[in-house]
Every structure is written in C-alpha cells, then in structure tokens.
Design a protein around this motif. Structure first.
Motif, short mmCIF file in Angstrom:
data_model
loop_
_atom_site.label_atom_id
_atom_site.label_comp_id
_atom_site.label_asym_id
_atom_site.label_seq_id
_atom_site.Cartn_x
_atom_site.Cartn_y
_atom_site.Cartn_z
N ASN A 350 0.91 -1.41 0.05
CA ASN A 350 -0.19 -0.20 -0.08
C ASN A 350 0.90 1.17 -0.01
O ASN A 350 0.51 2.13 -0.63
N LEU A 351 1.79 1.22 0.85
CA LEU A 351 2.78 2.63 0.80
C LEU A 351 3.88 2.42 0.06
O LEU A 351 4.62 3.45 0.15
N LYS A 352 4.06 1.25 -0.44
CA LYS A 352 5.51 0.94 -1.28
C LYS A 352 6.75 1.18 -0.50
O LYS A 352 7.74 1.73 -0.95
N VAL A 353 6.92 0.90 0.70
CA VAL A 353 7.92 1.14 1.28
C VAL A 353 8.28 -0.09 2.39
O VAL A 353 7.40 -0.87 2.78
N ASP A 354 9.58 -0.36 2.73
CA ASP A 354 9.77 -1.33 3.69
C ASP A 354 9.80 -0.90 5.10
O ASP A 354 10.16 0.57 5.24
N VAL A 355 9.09 -1.33 6.11
CA VAL A 355 9.16 -1.05 7.44
C VAL A 355 10.25 -1.47 8.27
O VAL A 355 10.72 -2.63 8.21
N CYS A 356 11.12 -0.59 8.80
CA CYS A 356 12.01 -0.93 9.79
C CYS A 356 11.49 -1.06 11.12
O CYS A 356 11.16 0.14 11.78
N ASP A 357 11.49 -2.17 11.82
CA ASP A 357 11.18 -2.00 13.02
C ASP A 357 12.27 -1.61 14.03
O ASP A 357 13.44 -1.67 13.87
N THR A 358 12.15 -0.77 15.32
CA THR A 358 13.07 -0.41 16.16
C THR A 358 12.43 -0.67 17.43
O THR A 358 11.27 -1.02 17.74
N TYR A 359 13.36 -1.02 18.39
CA TYR A 359 13.13 -1.54 19.71
C TYR A 359 13.85 -0.55 20.78
O TYR A 359 15.20 -0.39 20.70
N TRP A 360 13.19 -0.41 21.77
CA TRP A 360 13.80 0.65 22.97
C TRP A 360 12.93 0.52 23.84
O TRP A 360 11.62 0.01 23.81
N GLN A 361 13.32 1.44 24.88
CA GLN A 361 12.19 1.62 26.04
C GLN A 361 12.28 3.06 26.67
O GLN A 361 13.31 3.66 26.53
N THR A 362 11.35 3.52 27.37
CA THR A 362 11.60 4.89 27.99
C THR A 362 12.78 4.73 28.83
O THR A 362 13.55 5.87 28.58
N GLU A 363 13.21 3.64 29.26
CA GLU A 363 14.26 3.93 30.21
C GLU A 363 15.59 3.98 29.78
O GLU A 363 16.68 4.49 30.11
N THR A 364 15.64 3.57 28.20
CA THR A 364 16.95 3.54 27.46
C THR A 364 17.03 4.88 26.89
O THR A 364 18.08 5.18 26.52
N GLY A 365 16.03 5.32 26.63
CA GLY A 365 16.23 7.15 26.02
C GLY A 365 16.12 7.08 24.65
O GLY A 365 16.25 8.05 24.05
N SER A 366 16.78 5.89 24.13
CA SER A 366 16.78 5.93 22.81
C SER A 366 16.78 4.53 22.16
O SER A 366 16.82 3.61 22.86
N MET A 367 16.85 4.27 20.71
CA MET A 367 16.74 3.21 20.20
C MET A 367 17.95 2.30 20.46
O MET A 367 19.07 2.86 20.45
N ILE A 368 17.73 1.02 20.68
CA ILE A 368 18.91 0.14 21.04
C ILE A 368 18.98 -0.88 20.08
O ILE A 368 20.18 -1.34 20.02
N VAL A 369 17.94 -1.19 19.57
CA VAL A 369 18.01 -2.27 18.56
C VAL A 369 17.07 -1.70 17.43
O VAL A 369 16.11 -1.37 17.57
N ALA A 370 17.81 -2.12 16.19
CA ALA A 370 16.68 -1.56 14.95
C ALA A 370 17.11 -2.42 13.69
O ALA A 370 18.12 -3.05 13.44
N ASN A 371 16.21 -2.31 12.75
CA ASN A 371 16.70 -2.53 11.69
C ASN A 371 16.90 -1.14 10.73
O ASN A 371 16.55 -0.18 10.80
#
Ligand code: WTA
Length: 575
Positions: A350-371
């Motif tokens: 539908n949107l013609k893009v790949d989604v990159c999943d990102t993983y983090w938490q309030t406590e980590t303050g920024s993404m720690i694992v990502a595509n």
C-alpha cells in the motif's frame, strides 16, 4: 506505457554499512555531532533548536508544520521556535524556576507543547509530559511523585487537577495555554505572560549527567509508576540513532505519530528530529485512516515513524494506500510492540516502502536495536544493536546464553541516553542493573547473524495500542469503586490492539455481577485514572490468586483467561 515512479529508497543511507558503522563506532566521534558549551557542558534544547536558529542555512527552515483536528495549519521556522521557547523560558525564570525543578506539560498535540518542552529544558529545569488521557488520579499521582513546581496545561485539563490541588504542596503555578483566561491565584495565562517576555534567553549549560526530562512509565516491581529521568547527554544517542535509523536527509518531511505524552513523542518528535534539523509534521487529531493518508500526501511526508497498532488500524479500516500519492515516502519505522509480518506486507503493497522495526524503552532513552535502511532485514526480528550499544542475551545469573537460546535482553549500561535515576526511588532504579548489565525486562534470543528476536515481557506490564500500562494502577483504580473488594489485571492478546486490558474483579457481597456493573466499572476507571487504561474486559471471580507475601500472581489469571491449567495456588513461592 511504462509508469515511471520515483525511486523511493534513498540512494545511500546515512549508515552506509552496518557492520562497519557498528565496529567503528566511537563515542568521541558521536559527540562531534553535538554542540557543547565551554567545559563540556551541553543542553538538549540548544542542540535541538538554538543551533539551527543560529545557523544561516536552517534558521528560516520550517521546523514544525502543525495541523489541528479542525484543519487549521500553522508553520514555525527554527527561528520562531527559538523565540517562542525563549519566551517560555523567560516566563518560568520570572516565576523563579530553578535548575532541577520539575515542570510538566499536560496538553494535546498543539504547538505550545513542543516549544514549551524546549523552553523548560533551556532553563535547566526538568521537562516532563503527561498523556492528556490521564484523569484526576493518574495526574495527581504523577504530579505528587515528581513534586512538580509548574504545570503547563489548558483550562479543560486543569479541571482534573482541581480536586487534589491542595495536596500538591510543591505546585506553584498552573500555566494555561488558552488565550485570555486568567484563572484563580495559582493560574496564569501562558500567552499573556509570553507576550511581555523577552524573546532572547541564555540557555543554561548543563553537565552531561544533569537531568533533562522526566517521563512517567509503568512497572510491576516496587512501584506501579516511576519517574524515569533522562540526562542531557542523551541527545548524543538520540541524534545518532535518528540519523542512522530514521535516515534523515536535509529535505526530509518527517511525521511521527507518537503522542508527546510518551517517550517516542518527545525523543523522536521533538529532540532528535530537530537536532537533525528536520522539518516535522504534527497532526493534532485522532487516528483516522483516510485523514492520515491525506496528511502524508499533502505534506509530502518522506520519513514516517509509527506503531504496529496504527498499522493494524489502517489495515482494518480498509483504506487503500495506493489511491494516494505517496511518492515522497521513502522510509518508514515502527516501534513499541510486535510488528507482524502481515503488517509489513500491507505497508509494502500500500505505501510501497519497507518498514524498519525499532526496539527501545522509556528507560533506554533512545533506540537500542533496530533494522537499518538498505540493510538486510529478517522478517520477525527487531533487528541488530544500534552502533554504540552492546546488546546481549543473558540468563538470570548474568551469563550470556548461546545463540538461539531464550534469555533476558540486556545492554551494557554505558549508553549516553540510559536513564540516570528513577525519581526518588533508588531501589527501583537499582533493580534494573544486574551483574554489570542493564536488564530490559524483555525476553528474546539472538541468532547466528546477531539479529535479535523479541519474545515478550518478563513481567506483567501491558502494552495496549502501543501504550504502556501498569496493571497495579488499574487494580488500584478498580478497588476504589465501592462494589470491588479485590482486582487483578492482565494484558489479554488482541488482534488489533496487541493487548487489551482485562480485569478480574471480586465483588462485595452486596453487589451482583451484571453488564451494567461492568460498564460502570469501566467508566469509573476512565473517569478517575485514564481514558486509555480502562479494562475492555471484566470478569467476576471469587478470589484473586496471591503468593505468600500477598502479591497478585497475574500469570495464573493469564492462564485462566487462556483456558490453561492454573496450577495450585497454595504452593506458590514468592515471586
Ligand atoms: C516493548 C517505547 C516488540 C518492549 C519506545 C519494551 C517492543 C517496551 C518493541 C517499552 C518492538 C518496544 N517490538 N516490543 N519493536 N519496542 N517494545 O517504555 O516490551 O513505552 O520493553 O517505550 O515496549 O515501552 P515504552
């Protein structure tokens, strides 16, 4: 005839090559992206707004494009954001804000939210936000715990502070954003105050470890809610992850759908997007599939950051993304919950893009694992550690487990954005750190290529529509109702919302179970705690399973709900 479509993938991603970027990461290099005051001091607000307002190339660039629910549009350049946030800073200074004071914003997604957040940090005070769905008890608990000195809100939301106002001893002023109002003696009109305030302000230089923001989040050990405090140096990780994962380019138009009441809505919708000088779209309104597509089309959004529930809601709405001109959309990321393969497929079609999943938490303050854009993705994996973060899967003794073995997702705690304290709760803060690791509370495994696969939470935290809810808060709200003598709350798997909140309730003998009572209990939680945290399902039972020390054993309620054997409650060990 061949239809020529614009090439959607950026010719070259900012990361260039993941393995190289990960291996060559150096904190010293990362720091060079950030502006400092003499003596190594810094301020997030300066990095996000001021330096772009002082730069000839960006000062007149649009920082914020805002559309209201009713369709009103406002645009602000970096210079304008600088002046408005300076005015807020001067207003707070006039009322004697001090370094480290807590100033909370309880507002919808309106421009005031964004420049006030920056203005607060400029003064050296700690900026906090609260989701506007919170009601009087939810707001009270958070303002009381944080000992907030000022609140920035509007007339309607300020009503929710009224009942408990006298109990909030530290709260000096409530600033109202609605034009022209002048409330009681503790209420001030922010626009009126800003009118007479100067538009220049010297941002207070902060030590890297000094507190910048406080976000309340839910937990299930020690305390139902904790004020997670993030330091000013967090901007190093936030800026870099945005650059690498959100892959910002100079001409990007970026839209992040997260509400600023939650961590993604502050870190990647105020701080890191603007520290990268990216034009940011904010839509005030609620979810509406057609409207969302139109926002993307109208503003030519090129980078989009959203959540799996939103994607599932788009799918469920039946909207056809192909009917909109989304040629500009070249990159998309997701966060907060499990991203299902069918969502990835739908987005691609539908949107013609790949989604990159990102993983983090309030406590980590920024993404720690990502595509990462342009890098190989494995469908179902949350990706690989972001440069600068050492992620391992460990057992309960802190020992790394072999590949493809389930364990605790943990990181080396040397990440600049990792929380510095849990406000006035050292025990809670310390509980995250074990054997030299920061332990996320999530379970997962790593495969032989270093990709991480998320398996679920170790504790009872609920993620409903991507929003983090602690069962204890919902249980406390239910128990306040006269009909309820005990309650246990769990997250129940749900196709659309990831999880829904389900409450098991023990009734006082004087009350009889009924649909009407269920409805009443739901309304009660909505009214007192929060609109997003009410139990969509309520089941009446005779007894809530507890361990020997009286703690609710929610896994038994979960087993009961799934129709699995519940085990023998009497033999339960203390969890
Ligand atoms: C969960 C949100 C699956 C996880 C930024 C984490 C995820 C919690 C993902 C933090 C993901 C976050 N896939 N689950 N990509 N990202 N989570 O504090 O359980 O609201 O610990 O921060 O959300 O939620 P929080």
């Amino acid at each position: 005839m061949l239809k020529i479509t614009k090439k959607k993938i950026a010719a070259k991603s900012n990361l260039d090559n993941y393995e190289k970027a990960y291996k060559n990461y150096s904190l010293e290099e990362a720091k060079k992206e950030i502006s400092y005051f003499p003596g190594g001091k810094l301020n997030i607000a300066y990095n996000s707004i001021t330096r772009n307002a002082l730069n000839e190339n960006t000062k007149n660039k649009t920082a914020l494009i805002w559309e209201s629910e009713a369709g009103e549009i406002k645009e602000f350049t970096f210079s304008q954001m600088e002046n408005l946030s300076n005015k807020v800073a001067n207003v707070l200074k006039k009322h004697k804000v001090k370094k480290g004071d807590r100033v909370f914003i309880i507002l919808p997604r309106i421009p005031e939210t964004y420049y006030s957040f920056i203005g607060i940090m400029k003064t050296g005070a700690i900026a906090g936000t609260m989701f506007a769905a919170f009601q009087e008890d939810g707001i009270f608990e958070r303002l009381k715990k944080s000992e907030a000195k000022f609140v920035i809100t509007n007339t309607e939301l300020a009503e929710r502070i009224k009942k408990n106002r006298q109990k909030l001893k530290e709260l000096k002023y409530i600033f109202l954003t609605d034009i022209g109002i002048s409330g009681g003696e503790d209420k001030l009109s922010l626009p009126e105050e800003m009118e007479s305030a100067s538009a220049s302000f010297q941002t207070v230089p902060m030590e890297p470890d000094d507190a910048a923001t406080m976000m309340f989040t839910s937990s299930t050990s020690y305390t139902p809610i904790s004020g997670v405090v993030m330091p000013h140096q967090a901007v190093i990780s936030q800026h870099l992850t945005a650059k690498y994962v959100l892959d910002f380019k100079e001409d990007d138009i970026y839209w992040c759908t997260a509400d600023p009441g939650w961590i993604t809505g502050t870190v990647y919708s105020i701080i890191a997007n603007w520290s990268n000088a990216v034009t940011t779209v904010i839509y005030e309104g609620r979810f509406d599939a057609g409207k969302w597509m139109k926002i993307m089309e109208k503003y030519k959004v090129s980078v989009w950051y959203t959540a799996p529930t939103a994607i599932r809601m788009l799918i469920a709405s039946g909207v056809d993304g192909r009917k909109y001109n989304l040629d500009n959309l070249r990159h998309m990321c997701s966060v907060g919950e499990v991203l299902q393969p069918d969502s990835i497929r739908w987005i691609k079609e539908n949107l013609k893009v790949d989604v990159c999943d990102t993983y983090w938490q309030t406590e980590t303050g920024s993404m720690i694992v990502a595509n990462f854009p342009g890098e190989k993705k494995k469908i179902g994996s949350i990706g690989r550690p972001v440069p600068g973060v050492i992620v391992k899967i460990i057992d309960d003794q802190g020992k790394e487990v072999p590949v493809k073995t389930e364990g605790n997702i943990a990181i080396k705690p040397d990440v600049p954005s990792l929380m510095k304290t849990v406000w006035k709760n050292k025990k809670m803060y310390d509980s995250y750190f074990k054997h030299g690791w920061y332990v996320t509370g999530d379970r997962g495994y790593m495969d032989e290529d270093g990709y991480i696969w998320f398996l679920g939470r170790k504790d009872d935290i609920i993620k409903t529509s991507g929003e983090r809810v602690g069962p204890a808060e919902v249980e406390s709200a239910l128990i306040e109702h006269p009909a309820v003598i005990d309650a246990g709350v769990i997250g129940k798997p749900d196709k659309l919302r990831g999880e829904i909140i389900k409450a098991f309730v023990v009734l006082d003998q004087k009350f009889n179970p009924s649909d009407k009572l269920i409805e009443e209990l739901q309304q009660y939680v909505k009214k007192h705690l929060a609109g997003h945290a009410y139990p969509r399902e309520v089941e009446f039972i005779n007894k809530i399973p507890k361990n020997k020390s009286g703690k609710i054993v929610r896994r038994i309620l979960k087993a009961k709900d799934l129709g699995l054997p519940e085990g023998d409650i009497s033999t339960l060990e203390d969890d």
